[in-house]
Design an enzyme around this catalytic site. Structure first.
Site, mmCIF file in Angstrom:
data_model
loop_
_atom_site.group_PDB
_atom_site.id
_atom_site.type_symbol
_atom_site.label_atom_id
_atom_site.label_comp_id
_atom_site.label_asym_id
_atom_site.label_seq_id
_atom_site.Cartn_x
_atom_site.Cartn_y
_atom_site.Cartn_z
ATOM 1 C CE1 TYR A 108 -3.834 2.413 1.213
ATOM 2 C CE2 TYR A 108 -1.961 3.529 2.217
ATOM 3 C CZ TYR A 108 -3.278 3.531 1.807
ATOM 4 O OH TYR A 108 -4.038 4.654 1.971
ATOM 5 C CD GLU A 196 -6.209 4.548 -0.734
ATOM 6 O OE1 GLU A 196 -7.268 4.440 -1.398
ATOM 7 O OE2 GLU A 196 -6.181 4.533 0.502
#
Lengths: 383, 293
Positions: A108, A196
């Site tokens: 991530y 993101e």
């Protein structure tokens, strides 16, 4: 401003970030063509401005171009309902058809503006594919941060430290760090309020690349990114919020039946809280702003009244630059335009308040004029 | 007394000849603010309106000629960062940018530049600040609702601050200073900075703090209150009914995590010993109880 995944990946590719091979398709035939070019199995992903697509049935791995076309045909034109949308969902007008990958690791990476640091912060985690909020609650030690000094930008050593820290294999740390630095450059150049990549994957064949990508552009900076305004997809927005955006007022649609007409964001939130506290529910957040003229107020109230859930209207105005007589004329005009009969509780203070109240009293509308917020709350609960 | 500004503050206005700049400058002068200069590039050598206030081309020149130490900035959002840095470079002690809608990434290098400098920024996207007993108003708030007194007000909002002040004045509770720190995610002066100033101000007895959803500024305020604040604080958090993920007008007012939620902020402030204002309608009565008890 939100943009689609395929648009985010196109922007990332422009910044030299490796992205999966694939392309956007707006018809089953397009999807078949992209799948044929890719060869083998592909993943077809609905392009909507909402997370949770997979669980909602908006993502499918298929093993042939025909299957890609078939799945695309089954979701195009449909409303996709995810945990992030309302019950009505959002329309699927396009899909992204991409190569499937042999995924060895799911990671991530995101960049946000941290109000406490007053700087951008890169957040990275070894727990890819999960909501970062859940990771933060369950295993905060898995989240790494790098604060960016704006005078020099994100440095390669910071990218490397993050890459090592989240367990990127040693031989891939350099490309992973390079990706993170390029992502920061994209964020800073394009005024992103958020980027993101979740998950960022390490593949069996030694690549590091985004499988999903979310990129929000800051509305306040769009004046210097005219070329990016074309990326807006109004079909994904609530139609009333979209109209409000176009006339320059801030309106957020909510579930209740009390329409709220307020100036100032803080007072607008306070007004919603007052409505909630008496057991009613606000239909909207609406800040008409300090400098609104009669036409803009009229248009804003028309939007407020066109929500069929609105059964009554609470006006809460602290007039400064915004004059109460101007506000009242706009309000009465919008009622005339829409033919609405929704009763009004009017709490007005400040500039030209007597004229404003008189205009409402003379309008023939069902108006209750109150003095204080407490009075407004009592009038709401009495009705 | 007061914090940050008083009757000796020497105020310059950047963007003084614009529509909003000139309107609000006149309101400040009417209130009693000592406006000593204006700055609009290209308008140097003129007088501001009917007044004898000189307009300068640059802030440096204005500061040199008038010793201005506060800058009220009405420059529009796209140009605001430059205006703030110009005042900082000229050594102005307090800059107050009013504009809403400044790109947040513009404020990052500004905040970085101001760190460790002698310049404090209040805002942006704020109503400014006012010290009623000192007849000094540096901002866009309606002066007439304020009363001199001993309660400090600090808030992220504009019109909600006026609401709070209106409730206080209606109960005969005057204010030492009212400070709007602004609704943007990246800003200068924080709740903690202002609480510290009120704590050290011998003529402030209690503080009203008005926060909202988004960010963690209220939690930081709670830590300070718990550790160091010796005066009572009454706190209101708005946005309790706001849904997650939606920006509520202010760029900073968006629930992006559990800490950003209203109930977490309320809990942190309650734990720190602040009196929680139950509803926006009860701001005045809550501080009345605090002062009475």
């Amino acid at each position: 401003m939100k943009i689609h995944e395929y648009q985010a990946k196109e922007l990332m590719a422009k910044y030299g970030i490796p992205v999966p091979r694939g392309g956007m398709a707006a018809s089953p035939d397009d999807a078949r063509r992209v799948a044929e070019e890719l060869g083998g199995s592909v993943v077809v992903k609905a392009q909507v401005h909402a997370g949770g697509r997979g669980k909602a049935g908006g993502v499918k791995v298929v093993d042939s171009p025909d299957a890609a076309a078939e799945f695309t045909g089954s979701i195009l034109g449909k409303q996709l309902v995810t945990f992030q949308t309302g019950p009505e969902g959002v329309p699927v007008n396009s899909v992204l058809v991409e190569e499937t990958m042999d995924i060895a690791q799911e990671l991530y990476v995101a960049i946000v503006l941290d109000p406490s640091e007053r700087r951008p912060v890169v957040i990275a985690s070894a727990a890819g594919g999960m909501e970062i909020e859940e990771v933060a609650e369950a295993t905060p030690e898995k989240i790494l941060r790098a604060v960016v000094d704006p005078t020099v930008g994100l440095q390669p050593y910071q990218g490397r430290a993050l890459a090592y820290g989240i367990g990127v294999p040693a031989e891939l740390v350099r490309p992973a760090a390079d990706l993170i630095v390029r992502l920061y450059r994209l964020m800073a150049d394009l005024d992103c309020s958020q980027v993101e990549i979740n998950p960022l994957v390490v593949t069996g064949d030694g690549r590091v690349l985004p499988v999903d990508a979310k990129l929000n552009l800051d509305d306040d900076a769009m004046f210097r990114h005219k070329d990016l305004t074309a990326l807006r997809d109004a079909s994904q927005e609530d139609p009333l919020e979209s109209q409000a955006h176009d006339i320059g007022v801030i309106y957020v649609r909510l579930d209740g039946d009390v329409g709220c007409l307020v100036n100032g964001a803080g007072l607008a939130m306070a007004t919603m809280d007052i409505v909630t506290a008496v057991g009613a529910a606000p239909a909207n957040f609406l800040d008409v702003g300090g400098g609104a003229d009669e036409d803009r107020i009229r248009a804003a109230v028309r939007i407020l009244l066109s929500d069929p859930n609105v059964k009554r209207v609470l006006v809460n105005i602290f007039g400064g630059i915004l004059r109460n007589d101007v506000l009242a004329r706009g309000l009465v005009g919008a009622y005339a335009d829409t033919g609405s009969k929704a009763p009004i509780i009017a709490r007005m203070l400040g500039t030209n308040v007597d004229e404003g109240r008189q205009i409402l009293r003379d309008s023939g509308l069902d108006v209750t004029v109150v003095e204080t917020l407490k009075d407004a709350a009592e009038a709401l609960s009495a009705a | 007394m007061s914090i940050l500004v008083d009757r000796n503050s020497r105020v310059l206005v950047q963007g003084i000849t614009g529509r909003e700049g000139s309107f609000h400058t006149l309101r400040c002068i009417e209130y009693g603010t000592n406006v000593v200069a204006g700055v609009t590039p290209g308008r140097g050598g003129q007088k501001f309106g009917e007044t004898d206030i000189d307009v300068y081309d640059t802030v440096a020149e204005a500061v040199r000629e008038t010793s201005a130490n506060v800058s009220l900035i009405f420059v529009p959002a796209p140009l605001a960062a430059d205006a703030i840095l110009e005042s900082a470079a000229a050594g102005v002690a307090l800059v107050v940018p009013i504009a809403e809608g400044i790109p947040p990434l513009d404020m990052v290098p500004v905040a970085r530049t101001l760190e460790g400098s002698g310049t404090r920024m209040l805002g942006p996207n704020c109503p400014g600040l006012i010290s009623p007993g000192e007849r000094c108003k540096v901002g866009i708030m309606p002066g007439a609702i304020h009363t001199p007194g001993r309660v400090g007000v600090v808030s992220r909002s504009g019109t909600l601050t006026y609401e709070a002040v209106g409730q206080l004045s209606a109960l005969g509770i005057g204010q030492s200073s009212c400070v709007g720190i602004g609704g943007d995610p990246v800003s200068g002066t924080t709740f903690v900075d202002v609480l510290r100033l009120f704590n050290d101000d011998p003529e402030t007895d209690a503080v009203v703090l008005i926060g909202e959803i988004g960010g963690t500024k209220e939690q930081e305020a709670a830590e300070y209150i718990k550790a160091e604040m010796t005066k009572p604080v009454a706190a209101l958090i708005v946005g309790q009914s706001a849904p997650p993920g939606k920006r509520m007008g202010h760029a900073g007012a968006i629930i992006t995590g559990s800490a950003a939620r209203a109930e977490n902020k309320v809990a942190a402030l309650r734990d720190a010993g602040a009196s929680i204002i139950p509803s926006p309608a009860d701001i005045g009565t809550t501080i009345q109880d605090v002062l009475g008890g």
